[in-house]
Design a protein around this motif. Structure first.
Motif, short mmCIF file in Angstrom:
data_model
loop_
_atom_site.label_atom_id
_atom_site.label_comp_id
_atom_site.label_asym_id
_atom_site.label_seq_id
_atom_site.Cartn_x
_atom_site.Cartn_y
_atom_site.Cartn_z
N SER A 195 -60.54 -99.61 21.16
CA SER A 195 -61.26 -100.85 20.90
C SER A 195 -60.24 -101.98 21.00
O SER A 195 -59.51 -102.27 20.05
N THR A 196 -60.18 -102.57 22.18
CA THR A 196 -59.09 -103.51 22.46
C THR A 196 -59.19 -104.78 21.61
O THR A 196 -60.29 -105.27 21.30
N LYS A 197 -58.01 -105.28 21.26
CA LYS A 197 -57.92 -106.54 20.54
C LYS A 197 -57.20 -107.56 21.44
O LYS A 197 -56.52 -107.17 22.40
N LEU A 198 -57.33 -108.81 21.08
CA LEU A 198 -56.67 -109.84 21.87
C LEU A 198 -55.16 -109.59 21.97
O LEU A 198 -54.54 -109.79 23.02
N GLU A 199 -54.59 -109.11 20.87
CA GLU A 199 -53.14 -108.90 20.83
C GLU A 199 -52.67 -107.68 21.63
O GLU A 199 -51.48 -107.42 21.72
N ASP A 200 -53.63 -106.94 22.19
CA ASP A 200 -53.24 -105.83 23.07
C ASP A 200 -52.91 -106.33 24.48
O ASP A 200 -52.43 -105.56 25.32
N SER A 201 -53.16 -107.59 24.74
CA SER A 201 -52.83 -108.16 26.05
C SER A 201 -51.33 -108.06 26.26
O SER A 201 -50.54 -108.58 25.46
N ALA A 202 -50.94 -107.39 27.32
CA ALA A 202 -49.52 -107.13 27.57
C ALA A 202 -49.39 -106.43 28.91
O ALA A 202 -50.37 -106.04 29.54
N MET A 203 -48.14 -106.25 29.30
CA MET A 203 -47.82 -105.40 30.43
C MET A 203 -47.52 -104.02 29.86
O MET A 203 -46.75 -103.90 28.89
N TYR A 204 -48.14 -102.99 30.41
CA TYR A 204 -47.92 -101.64 29.94
C TYR A 204 -47.18 -100.86 31.01
O TYR A 204 -47.64 -100.75 32.15
N PHE A 205 -46.03 -100.33 30.62
CA PHE A 205 -45.21 -99.57 31.55
C PHE A 205 -45.26 -98.09 31.20
O PHE A 205 -45.12 -97.71 30.04
N CYS A 206 -45.45 -97.29 32.21
CA CYS A 206 -45.31 -95.85 32.09
C CYS A 206 -43.93 -95.47 32.61
O CYS A 206 -43.40 -96.13 33.51
N ALA A 207 -43.35 -94.44 32.05
CA ALA A 207 -42.07 -93.94 32.54
C ALA A 207 -42.09 -92.41 32.45
O ALA A 207 -42.85 -91.83 31.67
N SER A 208 -41.24 -91.79 33.25
CA SER A 208 -41.11 -90.34 33.15
C SER A 208 -39.65 -89.96 33.32
O SER A 208 -38.87 -90.70 33.93
N SER A 209 -39.31 -88.83 32.75
CA SER A 209 -37.96 -88.31 32.93
C SER A 209 -38.05 -86.81 33.08
O SER A 209 -39.03 -86.18 32.66
N ILE A 210 -36.99 -86.25 33.66
CA ILE A 210 -37.05 -84.83 33.96
C ILE A 210 -37.00 -84.01 32.69
O ILE A 210 -37.55 -82.92 32.59
N GLY A 211 -36.32 -84.53 31.66
CA GLY A 211 -36.32 -83.94 30.34
C GLY A 211 -35.89 -82.50 30.34
O GLY A 211 -35.46 -82.00 31.37
N PRO A 212 -36.11 -81.76 29.30
CA PRO A 212 -36.40 -82.15 27.92
C PRO A 212 -35.13 -82.27 27.10
O PRO A 212 -34.04 -82.21 27.65
N GLY A 213 -35.27 -82.40 25.80
CA GLY A 213 -34.12 -82.31 24.91
C GLY A 213 -33.62 -83.64 24.42
O GLY A 213 -34.09 -84.69 24.80
N ARG A 214 -32.61 -83.57 23.59
CA ARG A 214 -32.06 -84.78 22.98
C ARG A 214 -31.19 -85.56 23.97
O ARG A 214 -31.05 -86.76 23.85
N LEU A 215 -30.63 -84.86 24.94
CA LEU A 215 -29.75 -85.56 25.87
C LEU A 215 -30.58 -86.44 26.78
O LEU A 215 -31.68 -86.11 27.15
N TYR A 216 -29.99 -87.52 27.17
CA TYR A 216 -30.75 -88.45 27.99
C TYR A 216 -30.91 -87.96 29.41
O TYR A 216 -30.00 -87.47 30.03
N ASN A 217 -32.12 -88.10 29.89
CA ASN A 217 -32.37 -87.99 31.32
C ASN A 217 -33.01 -89.30 31.74
O ASN A 217 -33.91 -89.79 31.07
N GLU A 218 -32.56 -89.83 32.86
CA GLU A 218 -32.99 -91.17 33.24
C GLU A 218 -34.49 -91.30 33.27
O GLU A 218 -35.19 -90.45 33.82
N GLN A 219 -34.97 -92.37 32.66
CA GLN A 219 -36.39 -92.66 32.69
C GLN A 219 -36.67 -93.55 33.89
O GLN A 219 -36.04 -94.58 34.07
N PHE A 220 -37.62 -93.15 34.67
CA PHE A 220 -38.05 -93.92 35.82
C PHE A 220 -39.33 -94.65 35.45
O PHE A 220 -40.30 -94.03 35.00
#
Lengths: 112, 116
Positions: B81-106
């Motif tokens: 149930s959208t609100k006015l304050e939900d207006s924004a740019m929404y970015f999706c990202a993915s990474s090869i993962g998993p785990g605590r170590l960083y894998n680059e998010q695209f």
């Protein structure tokens, strides 16, 4: 809570000169990653450079380099030989265990 | 080069309506993320998703939000149930993962959501 602070909302630099963007962060974690992302007018986030906190050596990617001071929790980005295409918002980010926190961003304008 | 794609690029909706934002992560990636950026403000983490469940979420990600991977390729963000304050740019990202170590998010190119 982890916070990332970028104290320069806007900066400008002449083409071919060098500019440094500052970033500080606060964390109690010992292992984490730090990033600089570029967001051009197209608004897509592009990774510029990353630094692993356990590495003392500063990361370098072509014209981009960082000055990572872990004890001071400082992570600045230096752009050498600035180009017009470097004009963008630059975000500093902290990452650990799938939690990424961004700073408020610095708008960089490269002037011809 | 593989990339994250998002549809639509711009979504306009009325306050109170449900919206679904769609993302196709890079095919061999295992971790998926949603971020939002209110105009002129910082990028904020919403949620991360791995192995068909939420692994982390921020305080922004309340009961109005949900994520789903309905098939092998899409990753969706639903706002009930959208609100006015939900207006924004929404970015999706993915990474090869998993785990605590960083894998680059695209990151994907983003979906601009406008709530009227």
């Amino acid at each position: 809570a982890q916070t990332v602070t970028q104290s320069q909302p806007e900066m400008s630099v002449q083409e071919a000169e060098t500019v440094t963007l500052s970033c500080t962060y606060d964390t109690s974690e010992s292992n984490y990653y730090l990033f600089w992302y570029k967001q051009p007018p197209s608004r897509q986030m592009i990774l510029v450079i990353r630094q692993e906190a356990y590495k003392q050596q500063n990361a370098t990617e072509n014209r981009f380099s960082v000055n990572f001071q872990k004890a001071a929790k400082s992570f600045s980005l230096k752009i050498s030989d600035s180009q017009l295409g470097d004009t963008a918002m630059y975000f500093c980010a902290w990452y650990n265990n799938n939690d990424m926190r961004f700073g408020a961003g610095t708008r960089l304008t490269v002037k011809p | 080069e593989p990339e994250v794609t998002q549809t639509p690029s711009h979504q306009v909706t009325q306050m109170g309506q449900e919206v679904i934002l769609r993302c196709v992560p890079i095919s061999n990636h295992l971790y998926f993320y949603w971020y939002r950026q209110i105009l002129g403000q910082k990028v904020e983490f919403l949620v991360s998703f791995y192995n068909n469940e939420i692994s982390e979420k921020s305080e922004i990600f309340d009961d109005q939000f949900s994520v789903e991977r309905p098939d092998g390729s899409n990753f969706t963000l639903k706002i009930r149930s959208t609100k006015l304050e939900d207006s924004a740019m929404y970015f999706c990202a993915s990474s090869i993962g998993p785990g605590r170590l960083y894998n680059e998010q695209f990151f994907g190119p983003g979906t601009r959501l406008t709530v009227l």
